[in-house]
Design a protein around this motif. Structure first.
Motif, mmCIF file in Angstrom:
data_model
loop_
_atom_site.group_PDB
_atom_site.id
_atom_site.type_symbol
_atom_site.label_atom_id
_atom_site.label_comp_id
_atom_site.label_asym_id
_atom_site.label_seq_id
_atom_site.Cartn_x
_atom_site.Cartn_y
_atom_site.Cartn_z
ATOM 1 N N SER A 140 0.815 -1.206 0.000
ATOM 2 C CA SER A 140 0.000 0.000 0.000
ATOM 3 C C SER A 140 0.854 1.263 0.000
ATOM 4 O O SER A 140 0.556 2.223 -0.716
ATOM 5 C CB SER A 140 -0.924 -0.008 1.216
ATOM 6 O OG SER A 140 -1.767 1.119 1.207
ATOM 7 N N VAL A 141 1.916 1.279 0.807
ATOM 8 C CA VAL A 141 2.780 2.467 0.833
ATOM 9 C C VAL A 141 3.456 2.659 -0.513
ATOM 10 O O VAL A 141 3.561 3.788 -1.014
ATOM 11 C CB VAL A 141 3.814 2.361 1.971
ATOM 12 C CG1 VAL A 141 4.769 3.549 1.931
ATOM 13 C CG2 VAL A 141 3.122 2.316 3.329
ATOM 14 N N ALA A 142 3.901 1.562 -1.144
ATOM 15 C CA ALA A 142 4.542 1.671 -2.455
ATOM 16 C C ALA A 142 3.566 2.176 -3.514
ATOM 17 O O ALA A 142 3.875 3.085 -4.292
ATOM 18 C CB ALA A 142 5.110 0.311 -2.869
ATOM 19 N N GLU A 143 2.360 1.584 -3.544
ATOM 20 C CA GLU A 143 1.359 2.009 -4.525
ATOM 21 C C GLU A 143 0.963 3.463 -4.315
ATOM 22 O O GLU A 143 0.861 4.255 -5.268
ATOM 23 C CB GLU A 143 0.125 1.125 -4.415
ATOM 24 C CG GLU A 143 -1.003 1.529 -5.355
ATOM 25 C CD GLU A 143 -2.268 0.713 -5.170
ATOM 26 O OE1 GLU A 143 -3.260 0.991 -5.869
ATOM 27 O OE2 GLU A 143 -2.271 -0.202 -4.306
ATOM 28 N N ALA A 227 4.688 -6.964 -12.923
ATOM 29 C CA ALA A 227 3.856 -5.768 -12.730
ATOM 30 C C ALA A 227 2.426 -5.938 -13.232
ATOM 31 O O ALA A 227 1.488 -5.363 -12.670
ATOM 32 C CB ALA A 227 4.505 -4.571 -13.411
ATOM 33 N N GLN A 228 2.228 -6.726 -14.270
ATOM 34 C CA GLN A 228 0.895 -6.883 -14.849
ATOM 35 C C GLN A 228 0.077 -7.999 -14.197
ATOM 36 O O GLN A 228 -1.014 -8.323 -14.666
ATOM 37 C CB GLN A 228 1.014 -7.140 -16.349
ATOM 38 C CG GLN A 228 1.492 -5.927 -17.147
ATOM 39 C CD GLN A 228 0.537 -4.747 -17.023
ATOM 40 O OE1 GLN A 228 -0.677 -4.898 -17.098
ATOM 41 N NE2 GLN A 228 1.090 -3.555 -16.814
ATOM 42 N N MET A 229 0.585 -8.564 -13.112
ATOM 43 C CA MET A 229 -0.156 -9.624 -12.433
ATOM 44 C C MET A 229 -1.274 -9.095 -11.541
ATOM 45 O O MET A 229 -2.140 -9.860 -11.112
ATOM 46 C CB MET A 229 0.806 -10.484 -11.600
ATOM 47 C CG MET A 229 1.753 -11.324 -12.429
ATOM 48 S SD MET A 229 2.767 -12.404 -11.390
ATOM 49 C CE MET A 229 3.684 -13.310 -12.656
ATOM 50 N N ASN A 234 -1.695 -0.484 -13.147
ATOM 51 C CA ASN A 234 -0.646 0.431 -12.688
ATOM 52 C C ASN A 234 -0.019 0.068 -11.345
ATOM 53 O O ASN A 234 1.184 0.216 -11.175
ATOM 54 C CB ASN A 234 -1.213 1.853 -12.592
ATOM 55 C CG ASN A 234 -1.750 2.357 -13.915
ATOM 56 O OD1 ASN A 234 -1.104 2.244 -14.942
ATOM 57 N ND2 ASN A 234 -2.960 2.895 -13.896
ATOM 58 N N SER A 235 -0.816 -0.388 -10.393
ATOM 59 C CA SER A 235 -0.303 -0.560 -9.031
ATOM 60 C C SER A 235 0.816 -1.582 -8.945
ATOM 61 O O SER A 235 1.658 -1.515 -8.038
ATOM 62 C CB SER A 235 -1.442 -0.960 -8.091
ATOM 63 O OG SER A 235 -2.001 -2.209 -8.471
#
Length: 295
Positions: A140-143, A227-229, A234-235
């Protein structure tokens, strides 16, 4: 004016370290209040959702445009100060970092679950293990480093106060309406799709900065592979980059696994996440401020 924009970005980030303005004066709170009211009045369906989103977005852009025009009536120094005060509530890093710290500092697992649910995620946290709690906080912090800091400053750089206000409205609308539930699947579709579009560049920029600041080829490779999993287009970029950088598996039950070959996250990994992402935040602000000065 280019130097003016760069200074505004730096000053707004500096002001962020003092905390958030009161709720009664916070434009994002106003946006949330409008979205709650529109949700109650318009009920459900694609067209009502489109109407509610469109009216809100139009009002936000109009108000921001009027404010930006009025600011030009002031001397340069006063204009810089007022624009900084207007930009600050539309971006945030300190509040996000503090939310992660509350999970980290919780003395027991039930309290950590509670802090995670209150401040960072919408999923049910009542049965999460400690590893899952730490991983969810890291994700969550990264996103939200992208959503709450990089993206607002990126769109300020592109289109000034009206564009960053529009982004913040879209992001808030997605957070409140963008769920695949029976009632919101169609009602929040426009909000969700517009948020996806506006975050295409910032999310990838954030992921790239995590790899660059960490000087990690593994982070870059993990980001490209995983990344696309995630359901969001985007997240996954900042989250997968973080997974590769720290060598930990970040996952959500029955939804995605990023860095499947790595170990489970531990409490120390959340602490390292907050430290690394704090450096990334500074680099992102400096980079966007420099681009503003020379574009």
């Amino acid at each position: 004016m280019a130097l003016f924009s760069g200074l505004t970005i730096l000053l707004a980030f500096g002001l962020d370290h003092l905390g958030e303005p009161p709720s009664k004066l916070h434009p994002v709170v106003w946006m949330g209040n409008y979205l709650q009211l529109a949700r109650r009045v318009l009920k459900k369906g694609f067209l009502p959702g489109l109407l509610g989103w469109g009216v809100g977005a139009g009002l936000v852009v109009l108000v921001a445009l009027v404010v930006q025009i009025l600011l030009q009536l002031f001397p340069t120094g006063i204009q810089l100060l007022l624009l900084t005060l207007c930009l600050k509530p539309l971006m945030a890093w300190k509040a996000l970092k503090q939310a992660g710290e509350k999970v980290l500092d919780a003395p027991t697992l039930p309290e950590a679950r509670q802090e995670l649910s209150w401040h960072l995620v919408s999923r049910n946290t009542s049965e999460l293990s400690e590893s899952e709690v730490m991983g969810a906080a890291m994700e969550s912090v990264a996103e939200n480093l992208s959503d709450s800091l990089v993206a607002p400053l990126f769109w300020f750089l592109v289109g000034g106060l009206p564009m960053v206000a529009f982004y913040r409205f879209c992001n808030t609308a997605d957070a409140m309406w963008g769920y695949r539930s029976l009632e919101l699947e169609h009602f929040g579709k426009v909000a969700a799709r517009m948020d996806d579009v506006l975050n295409l560049i910032p999310a990838r920029l954030t992921g790239g900065l995590i790899c660059a600041v960490g000087k990690s080829e593994r982070a870059f490779q993990t980001m490209l592979r995983d990344a696309q999993m995630t359901p969001s287009p985007n997240s996954g970029y900042p989250m997968a980059a973080l997974a590769g950088l720290l060598g930990v598996k970040l996952s959500k039950r029955e939804t995605y696994v990023l860095g499947a070959e790595f170990r489970e996250p531990e409490r120390k990994d959340l602490q390292e996440t907050l430290s690394v992402l704090h450096r990334v935040a500074w680099v992102a602000v400096a980079l966007l401020a420099v681009v503003a000065c020379f574009r």
